[in-house]
Design an enzyme around this catalytic site. Structure first.
Site, PDB file in Angstrom:
ATOM      1  N   LYS A   1       5.828   5.558  -1.173  1.00 23.01           N
ATOM      2  CA  LYS A   1       6.674   6.347  -0.256  1.00 23.01           C
ATOM      3  C   LYS A   1       8.150   6.303  -0.647  1.00 23.01           C
ATOM      4  CE  LYS A   1       3.951   6.236   4.056  1.00 23.01           C
ATOM      5  NZ  LYS A   1       3.925   5.684   5.430  1.00 23.01           N
TER       6      LYS A   1
ATOM      7  N   HIS B   1      -6.011   3.406  -0.287  1.00 15.90           N
ATOM      8  CA  HIS B   1      -5.958   3.071   1.142  1.00 15.90           C
ATOM      9  C   HIS B   1      -6.113   4.276   2.061  1.00 15.90           C
ATOM     10  CE1 HIS B   1      -1.661   4.074   0.598  1.00 15.90           C
ATOM     11  NE2 HIS B   1      -1.575   4.184   1.913  1.00 15.90           N
ATOM     12  N   HIS B   2      -6.089   5.501   1.508  1.00 18.40           N
ATOM     13  CA  HIS B   2      -6.342   6.681   2.338  1.00 18.40           C
ATOM     14  C   HIS B   2      -7.665   7.360   2.012  1.00 18.40           C
ATOM     15  CE1 HIS B   2      -2.664   6.708   4.646  1.00 18.40           C
ATOM     16  NE2 HIS B   2      -1.943   6.541   3.544  1.00 18.40           N
TER      17      HIS B   2
ATOM     18  N   ASP C   1      -4.105  -0.822   7.960  1.00 15.28           N
ATOM     19  CA  ASP C   1      -2.951   0.076   7.990  1.00 15.28           C
ATOM     20  C   ASP C   1      -3.021   1.049   9.155  1.00 15.28           C
ATOM     21  OD1 ASP C   1      -0.609   1.444   7.128  1.00 15.28           O
ATOM     22  OD2 ASP C   1      -1.860   2.927   6.092  1.00 15.28           O
TER      23      ASP C   1
ATOM     24  N   HIS D   1       0.808  -1.233   0.000  1.00 15.24           N
ATOM     25  CA  HIS D   1       0.000   0.000   0.000  1.00 15.24           C
ATOM     26  C   HIS D   1       0.836   1.275   0.000  1.00 15.24           C
ATOM     27  CE1 HIS D   1       0.656  -0.822   4.321  1.00 15.24           C
ATOM     28  NE2 HIS D   1       0.598   0.486   4.485  1.00 15.24           N
ATOM     29  N   ASP D   2       1.977   1.258   0.692  1.00 13.38           N
ATOM     30  CA  ASP D   2       2.792   2.472   0.818  1.00 13.38           C
ATOM     31  C   ASP D   2       4.009   2.479  -0.096  1.00 13.38           C
ATOM     32  OD1 ASP D   2       1.386   4.062   2.576  1.00 13.38           O
ATOM     33  OD2 ASP D   2       2.317   3.206   4.372  1.00 13.38           O
TER      34      ASP D   2
ATOM     35  N   HIS E   1       1.963   9.892  -2.304  1.00 16.23           N
ATOM     36  CA  HIS E   1       2.454   8.506  -2.294  1.00 16.23           C
ATOM     37  C   HIS E   1       1.380   7.522  -2.778  1.00 16.23           C
ATOM     38  CE1 HIS E   1       0.410   7.968   1.676  1.00 16.23           C
ATOM     39  NE2 HIS E   1       0.542   6.667   1.487  1.00 16.23           N
TER      40      HIS E   1
HETATM   41  P1  C2E Z   1       1.663   6.028   8.401  1.00 19.27           P
HETATM   42  O1  C2E Z   1       2.564   6.455   9.499  1.00 19.27           O
HETATM   43  O2  C2E Z   1       1.825   4.625   7.909  1.00 19.27           O
HETATM   44  O3  C2E Z   1       0.198   6.243   8.867  1.00 19.27           O
HETATM   45  C1  C2E Z   1      -0.879   5.714   8.163  1.00 19.27           C
HETATM   46  C2  C2E Z   1      -2.181   6.323   8.614  1.00 19.27           C
HETATM   47  O4  C2E Z   1      -2.424   5.995   9.973  1.00 19.27           O
HETATM   48  C3  C2E Z   1      -2.242   7.837   8.567  1.00 19.27           C
HETATM   49  O5  C2E Z   1      -2.525   8.315   7.273  1.00 19.27           O
HETATM   50  C4  C2E Z   1      -3.405   8.108   9.521  1.00 19.27           C
HETATM   51  O6  C2E Z   1      -4.640   7.817   8.884  1.00 19.27           O
HETATM   52  C5  C2E Z   1      -3.167   7.056  10.584  1.00 19.27           C
HETATM   53  N1  C2E Z   1      -2.390   7.680  11.665  1.00 19.27           N
HETATM   54  C6  C2E Z   1      -1.089   7.508  11.951  1.00 19.27           C
HETATM   55  N2  C2E Z   1      -0.742   8.213  13.035  1.00 19.27           N
HETATM   56  C7  C2E Z   1      -1.857   8.839  13.465  1.00 19.27           C
HETATM   57  C8  C2E Z   1      -2.160   9.706  14.559  1.00 19.27           C
HETATM   58  O7  C2E Z   1      -1.308  10.058  15.371  1.00 19.27           O
HETATM   59  N3  C2E Z   1      -3.473  10.125  14.675  1.00 19.27           N
HETATM   60  C9  C2E Z   1      -4.418   9.745  13.792  1.00 19.27           C
HETATM   61  N4  C2E Z   1      -5.679  10.201  13.967  1.00 19.27           N
HETATM   62  N5  C2E Z   1      -4.170   8.919  12.741  1.00 19.27           N
HETATM   63  C10 C2E Z   1      -2.916   8.483  12.601  1.00 19.27           C
HETATM   64  P2  C2E Z   1      -2.135   9.833   6.940  1.00 19.27           P
HETATM   65  O8  C2E Z   1      -2.466  10.749   8.065  1.00 19.27           O
HETATM   66  O9  C2E Z   1      -2.735  10.173   5.613  1.00 19.27           O
HETATM   67  O10 C2E Z   1      -0.577   9.780   6.805  1.00 19.27           O
HETATM   68  C11 C2E Z   1       0.035   9.123   5.743  1.00 19.27           C
HETATM   69  C12 C2E Z   1       1.481   9.025   5.981  1.00 19.27           C
HETATM   70  O11 C2E Z   1       2.035  10.334   6.083  1.00 19.27           O
HETATM   71  C13 C2E Z   1       1.856   8.336   7.293  1.00 19.27           C
HETATM   72  O12 C2E Z   1       1.850   6.964   7.137  1.00 19.27           O
HETATM   73  C14 C2E Z   1       3.228   8.945   7.546  1.00 19.27           C
HETATM   74  O13 C2E Z   1       4.221   8.296   6.773  1.00 19.27           O
HETATM   75  C15 C2E Z   1       3.084  10.344   7.035  1.00 19.27           C
HETATM   76  N6  C2E Z   1       2.758  11.275   8.119  1.00 19.27           N
HETATM   77  C16 C2E Z   1       1.530  11.624   8.535  1.00 19.27           C
HETATM   78  N7  C2E Z   1       1.634  12.556   9.547  1.00 19.27           N
HETATM   79  C17 C2E Z   1       2.946  12.738   9.743  1.00 19.27           C
HETATM   80  C18 C2E Z   1       3.704  13.589  10.654  1.00 19.27           C
HETATM   81  O14 C2E Z   1       3.186  14.322  11.476  1.00 19.27           O
HETATM   82  N8  C2E Z   1       5.079  13.523  10.559  1.00 19.27           N
HETATM   83  C19 C2E Z   1       5.695  12.717   9.669  1.00 19.27           C
HETATM   84  N9  C2E Z   1       7.037  12.693   9.627  1.00 19.27           N
HETATM   85  N10 C2E Z   1       5.005  11.913   8.808  1.00 19.27           N
HETATM   86  C20 C2E Z   1       3.657  11.940   8.843  1.00 19.27           C
HETATM   87 FE    FE Z   2      -0.222   5.311   3.106  1.00 19.79          FE
HETATM   88 FE    FE Z   3       1.842   1.468   6.172  1.00 18.03          FE
END
Ligand code: C2E
Ligand code: FE
Ligand code: FE
Ligand code: SIN
Ligand code: SIN
Length: 399
Positions: free
Chosen positions: A256, A307-308, A336, A252-253, A281
């Site tokens: 990235k 997936h988002h 995910d 899915h990712d 991504h």
């Molecule tokens: P990921 O880390 O694999 O997270 C996947 C999804 O899990 C996120 O999609 C979100 O729907 C959920 N998620 C993860 N952490 C949290 C959280 O603390 N609170 C909530 N409510 N949901 C959470 P999303 O938000 O579209 O993010 C996609 C990707 O973008 C993430 O994949 C991560 O790689 C990056 N990302 C998102 N926010 C941040 C951030 O604040 N800092 C960094 N460095 N990367 C971020």
């Molecule tokens: Fe993703």
């Molecule tokens: Fe993932």
């Protein structure tokens, strides 16, 4: 001695010989209903994709064709110079040196053997009998060849009927038909198995590479695969589709890998501009996978794209809603996010389970497909089992 010329006729025409058998010949065999045995096996084989079940059907066919007590399919392991029993009515998997016993002799010489007095034959190895606690009265062993004529195994029937009966040249002819068929099927099946294993390994390595770049250590990819499979099964998806999703969802990712480190590995919150880049991504992953005709990669392209997306249409990249989001996308979204929340990330710590469950209850029908959330929460024991089974080694959050 073995009549090579005749055997090759049999080898070439295999099963067809039976269907064109003249009445007189058929009558002679009708007491054992050979035609029935062969046709029955062919029917089952055509519908069976599971390798081990396939081999059992083949062993059944061989056993029934010659009226033996049991039938063993020895596979030749060229590298280790061993024969190992992949399917047997009487044995669990065992390994013997390829030079050993009657089976080993047949594998090396390529000559079929009928042995009606095994304990008087110096080549016979009584050790297998001792291990398994039975006594071989007589046996029939023939080489299994692939389409290039290389020996890939030995097909062996043990103990004809009961009492005084012995294996005959006629049994050998019948067994040969089975072995010819088995040789072809086995070759096809082993190749298919290897291709599929290779595909899965490549896909998995690819997925791991993407996750490693974002420093998502451990079993994230594996857990997402397992959660997706669990949800698919619970949602009543057919087995094959569920398996395809299982191998596709870890990708899915994959998009990235095209996101700059400065964003991907940023320890803190992303700016709006960075979020926009990050969100690409999904499309990037789709573009990488969309050209493939392979079912798993096709499924993975859908998963990458969707997936988002959110059930209520407020996700990205296309704001698709409800059942317009492919079930693969909806399932992977749940898998995910659950795993992302339960894990440490460069930008956040793992959440406690209660907080995660609260989020899923709140987002039921908003971010996530309500039916899938219900299935997930109602089967939390199975979910947590997977989590436990593929627990990350690293238990302390990154600094
Ligand atoms: P990921 O880390 O694999 O997270 C996947 C999804 O899990 C996120 O999609 C979100 O729907 C959920 N998620 C993860 N952490 C949290 C959280 O603390 N609170 C909530 N409510 N949901 C959470 P999303 O938000 O579209 O993010 C996609 C990707 O973008 C993430 O994949 C991560 O790689 C990056 N990302 C998102 N926010 C941040 C951030 O604040 N800092 C960094 N460095 N990367 C971020
Ligand atoms: Fe993703
Ligand atoms: Fe993932
Ligand atoms: C042998 O091939 O010599 C042993 C086979 C058996 O007893 O099953
Ligand atoms: C479906 O595809 O609509 C059935 C699975 C679900 O959404 O729960």
């Amino acid at each position: 001695m073995w009549r090579k010329k005749e055997s090759s006729t049999l080898l070439l025409h295999g099963i067809i010989i039976y269907s064109h058998m003249d009445k007189k010949r058929l009558k002679r065999f009708s007491d054992r209903d050979l035609l029935h045995v062969v046709l029955n096996a062919i029917g089952k084989i055509a519908n069976e994709r599971d390798v081990d079940k396939l081999l059992i059907i083949m062993a059944d066919m061989g056993r029934d064709l010659v009226g033996a007590e049991s039938c063993t399919l020895w596979m030749l392991d060229k590298e280790r110079q061993e024969l190992w029993s992949r399917v047997s009515h009487s044995l669990k998997e065992i390994r013997i040196p390829a030079s050993h016993g009657i089976a080993g002799h047949v594998a090396l010489s390529g000559e079929p053997e009928i042995i009606n007095a095994p304990y008087e034959d110096p080549r016979f190895d009584g050790e297998v009998d001792i291990i398994m606690g039975y006594r071989t009265r007589n046996l029939l062993a023939i080489p299994i060849q692939n389409s290039e004529g290389q020996i890939i195994g030995v097909f062996q029937a043990v103990n004809k009927g009961t009492g005084e009966s012995m294996f005959t040249q006629e049994d050998m002819d019948h067994f040969l038909i089975a072995s010819t068929y088995i040789g072809k099927q086995l070759e096809a099946v082993l190749l298919q198995e290897e291709i599929e294993t290779t595909q899965r390994e490549i896909i998995f390595t690819l997925a791991e590479t993407a996750e490693l770049r974002s420093q998502e250590t451990g079993y994230h990819v594996k857990r997402v695969a397992e959660y997706s499979w669990l949800l698919a099964t619970l949602a009543g998806m057919p087995e094959t589709e569920a398996k395809i999703l299982k191998f596709a969802s870890p990708l899915h990712d994959i998009g990235k890998i095209a996101i700059p480190d400065a964003i991907l590995l940023k320890p803190g919150k992303l700016t709006n501009e960075e979020i926009e880049i990050m969100r690409t991504h999904t499309q990037l992953g789709y573009d990488m996978l969309k050209h493939s005709d392979r079912r798993i990669l096709k499924a993975a392209s859908i998963v990458a794209m969707e997936h988002h997306e959110h059930w209520d249409g407020k996700g990205y990249p296309r704001k698709t809603a409800g059942e317009d989001i492919h079930i693969y996308g909806r399932i992977t979204a749940v898998a995910d996010v659950f795993d992302a929340l339960a894990s440490h990330r460069v930008y956040k710590k793992a959440w406690p389970m209660e907080k995660i469950l609260t989020l899923f209850r709140e987002e039921r029908g908003k971010q996530f497909d309500p039916t899938l959330v219900d299935l997930f929460l109602n089967n939390l024991d199975k979910v947590l089992e997977i989590r436990e089974q593929y627990k990350d080694q690293l238990e302390t959050p990154p600094e």
